[in-house]
Design a protein around this motif. Sequence first.
Motif, PDB file in Angstrom:
ATOM      1  N   ALA A   1      28.187  40.726  42.278  1.00 51.87           N
ATOM      2  CA  ALA A   1      28.416  40.979  40.995  1.00 51.87           C
ATOM      3  C   ALA A   1      30.120  42.081  41.346  1.00 51.87           C
ATOM      4  CB  ALA A   1      27.501  42.171  40.363  1.00 51.87           C
ATOM      5  N   GLY A   2      30.859  41.454  42.318  1.00 53.13           N
ATOM      6  CA  GLY A   2      32.214  42.522  42.244  1.00 53.13           C
ATOM      7  C   GLY A   2      32.081  43.607  42.768  1.00 53.13           C
ATOM      8  N   GLY A   3      30.691  44.182  43.430  1.00 55.63           N
ATOM      9  CA  GLY A   3      30.540  45.254  44.280  1.00 55.63           C
ATOM     10  C   GLY A   3      29.940  46.282  43.229  1.00 55.63           C
ATOM     11  N   ASN A   4      29.336  45.985  41.367  1.00 55.35           N
ATOM     12  CA  ASN A   4      28.411  46.498  41.409  1.00 55.35           C
ATOM     13  C   ASN A   4      27.363  46.813  41.543  1.00 55.35           C
ATOM     14  OD1 ASN A   4      30.917  46.331  39.450  1.00 55.35           O
ATOM     15  ND2 ASN A   4      30.223  44.959  38.560  1.00 55.35           N
TER      16      ASN A   4
ATOM     17  N   SER B   1      35.088  37.860  41.662  1.00 53.78           N
ATOM     18  CA  SER B   1      36.010  38.180  40.940  1.00 53.78           C
ATOM     19  C   SER B   1      35.683  39.446  40.801  1.00 53.78           C
ATOM     20  CB  SER B   1      35.306  36.795  39.368  1.00 53.78           C
ATOM     21  OG  SER B   1      34.855  36.125  39.960  1.00 53.78           O
ATOM     22  N   GLY B   2      37.157  39.561  39.941  1.00 53.74           N
ATOM     23  CA  GLY B   2      37.905  41.057  39.659  1.00 53.74           C
ATOM     24  C   GLY B   2      38.061  41.845  40.599  1.00 53.74           C
ATOM     25  N   THR B   3      38.149  41.290  41.777  1.00 52.99           N
ATOM     26  CA  THR B   3      38.067  42.158  42.981  1.00 52.99           C
ATOM     27  C   THR B   3      39.043  42.279  43.469  1.00 52.99           C
ATOM     28  OG1 THR B   3      38.003  40.756  44.760  1.00 52.99           O
ATOM     29  CG2 THR B   3      35.912  42.036  44.081  1.00 52.99           C
ATOM     30  N   SER B   4      40.211  43.350  44.515  1.00 51.50           N
ATOM     31  CA  SER B   4      41.408  43.373  44.117  1.00 51.50           C
ATOM     32  C   SER B   4      42.028  41.776  44.777  1.00 51.50           C
ATOM     33  CB  SER B   4      41.555  44.579  44.935  1.00 51.50           C
ATOM     34  OG  SER B   4      41.556  44.942  46.317  1.00 51.50           O
ATOM     35  N   ILE B   5      41.003  41.402  45.255  1.00 52.67           N
ATOM     36  CA  ILE B   5      41.210  40.244  46.182  1.00 52.67           C
ATOM     37  C   ILE B   5      42.046  39.267  45.037  1.00 52.67           C
ATOM     38  CG2 ILE B   5      40.684  38.611  48.257  1.00 52.67           C
ATOM     39  CD1 ILE B   5      39.919  40.557  49.130  1.00 52.67           C
ATOM     40  N   HIS B   6      40.833  39.369  44.310  1.00 49.41           N
ATOM     41  CA  HIS B   6      41.601  38.077  43.124  1.00 49.41           C
ATOM     42  C   HIS B   6      42.452  38.287  42.284  1.00 49.41           C
ATOM     43  CE1 HIS B   6      39.617  37.159  38.760  1.00 49.41           C
ATOM     44  NE2 HIS B   6      40.541  35.868  39.639  1.00 49.41           N
ATOM     45  N   LEU B   7      42.688  40.271  42.254  1.00 49.83           N
ATOM     46  CA  LEU B   7      43.928  40.270  40.762  1.00 49.83           C
ATOM     47  C   LEU B   7      45.011  40.261  41.951  1.00 49.83           C
ATOM     48  CD1 LEU B   7      41.976  43.470  38.848  1.00 49.83           C
ATOM     49  CD2 LEU B   7      42.261  40.662  38.508  1.00 49.83           C
ATOM     50  N   SER B   8      44.700  40.148  43.368  1.00 49.92           N
ATOM     51  CA  SER B   8      46.160  39.601  43.637  1.00 49.92           C
ATOM     52  C   SER B   8      46.657  38.475  43.453  1.00 49.92           C
ATOM     53  CB  SER B   8      45.871  40.420  45.136  1.00 49.92           C
ATOM     54  OG  SER B   8      45.695  41.025  45.483  1.00 49.92           O
TER      55      SER B   8
ATOM     56  N   VAL C   1      38.954  30.262  43.515  1.00 50.57           N
ATOM     57  CA  VAL C   1      36.967  30.303  44.192  1.00 50.57           C
ATOM     58  C   VAL C   1      36.638  31.359  44.946  1.00 50.57           C
ATOM     59  CG1 VAL C   1      35.389  29.385  45.776  1.00 50.57           C
ATOM     60  CG2 VAL C   1      37.806  28.346  45.098  1.00 50.57           C
ATOM     61  N   ALA C   2      35.266  32.549  43.778  1.00 50.11           N
ATOM     62  CA  ALA C   2      34.446  32.978  44.401  1.00 50.11           C
ATOM     63  C   ALA C   2      33.449  33.427  45.118  1.00 50.11           C
ATOM     64  CB  ALA C   2      34.451  34.300  42.644  1.00 50.11           C
ATOM     65  N   TYR C   3      33.279  33.885  45.657  1.00 54.94           N
ATOM     66  CA  TYR C   3      31.921  34.031  46.654  1.00 54.94           C
ATOM     67  C   TYR C   3      31.453  35.623  46.662  1.00 54.94           C
ATOM     68  CZ  TYR C   3      34.273  30.979  49.472  1.00 54.94           C
ATOM     69  OH  TYR C   3      34.872  28.858  49.325  1.00 54.94           O
ATOM     70  N   LYS C   4      30.292  36.039  46.999  1.00 53.78           N
ATOM     71  CA  LYS C   4      29.968  36.964  47.403  1.00 53.78           C
ATOM     72  C   LYS C   4      29.978  37.924  48.883  1.00 53.78           C
ATOM     73  CE  LYS C   4      25.807  36.132  44.799  1.00 53.78           C
ATOM     74  NZ  LYS C   4      25.017  35.601  45.019  1.00 53.78           N
ATOM     75  N   GLY C   5      31.733  38.368  48.389  1.00 54.58           N
ATOM     76  CA  GLY C   5      32.390  39.045  50.035  1.00 54.58           C
ATOM     77  C   GLY C   5      33.325  38.836  50.644  1.00 54.58           C
ATOM     78  N   SER C   6      33.598  39.493  51.275  1.00 50.72           N
ATOM     79  CA  SER C   6      34.824  38.694  52.073  1.00 50.72           C
ATOM     80  C   SER C   6      34.927  37.608  53.438  1.00 50.72           C
ATOM     81  CB  SER C   6      36.176  39.770  52.832  1.00 50.72           C
ATOM     82  OG  SER C   6      37.302  39.300  53.290  1.00 50.72           O
TER      83      SER C   6
END
Length: 332
Positions: free
Chosen positions: A79-82, A169-176, A191-196
């Motif tokens: 959940a994006g770190g949540n 979704s919503g991480t700085s990597i996504h928003l960049s 494409v969202a993953y659960k971690g880098s």
Amino acid sequence: MSRTFSSTRRTLTLAAASALGLLALTPLAAQAQAFPTKTITIIVPFSAGGTTDILARVLGQFISKDLGQPVIIDNRAGAGGNIGTQLVARAAPDGYTILMGTVGTHAINQSLYPKLGFDPIKDFAPLTRVALVPNLLVANPAQPFKTVKELMAYAKANPGKVTFGSSGSGTSIHLSGELFKQMAGVDIQHVAYKGSAPAVNDLLGNHIAIMFDNMPSAISHVKAGKLRPLAVTTAQRSPALPDVPTIAEAGVPGYEATSWFGLLAPAKTPAPVVAKLNASILKALADPDVKKKLLEQGAEPAGETPAQFAAFIASETVKWGKIVKQSGATAQ
């Protein structure tokens, strides 16, 4: 005589009550002063191998030696770190469970998620910012573009074909990536993953085309020739990769996005515990070996007081809230 006796008795009663109050507080105060007496856990709200994890492990080793207790890293991705962040928000406020927070968990997510399960401001006691990290725009070498301008031209000629991965979704990597998409005027698919780490693995396998990854988790692959660096997301070039241009230099004027990482404890953690953790972390960030390890990863060591970190988080919340709104990014 009766008035004097009554007054004396009242005084003794108040004194006794005060003494009992002090005795009741003594165990808590003693525990705070004796901290730490057992293992400290740093919760990393992303998978192992990513930048948040790398920084936590480097600092954890030093803090363990400095404070004389084991420090373990517990990865709680999702959940994006949540998920991991909420775990720390609900942990006992004793300093034994702390969080490696990010710009995502503490400045971005509240603009993306209608229900976080925690308050990034009220539920935490900031310890210190740990590092500032550029995001690095990297591509699989098999992709038909070698520069940002070539990427833009290819994406415009092939709308929707270029995929970019992120750590969620919503991480700085996504928003960049979303900011690049908006400012460059290109149609690229997230494409969202659960971690880098899993995203990087798919990038290495050419299952996705590009990624705006935090530099520490991508730089080793760049140096090994497994990923092609196109640009950094910061306003200035990174000393770790001085020959790699900024995105602004490479074709998107005005583009800038920076990630940051910091350690936080649950709210109501005793002030002596916060002070002791802050001092140990600052000592780590000033240590030559720690600084070298961070700089080699492309991370710039930070370090500040808890109050300064709290003020920084507040300002970043406003900044990234605007970027989220302008980009139209939403949590999936």
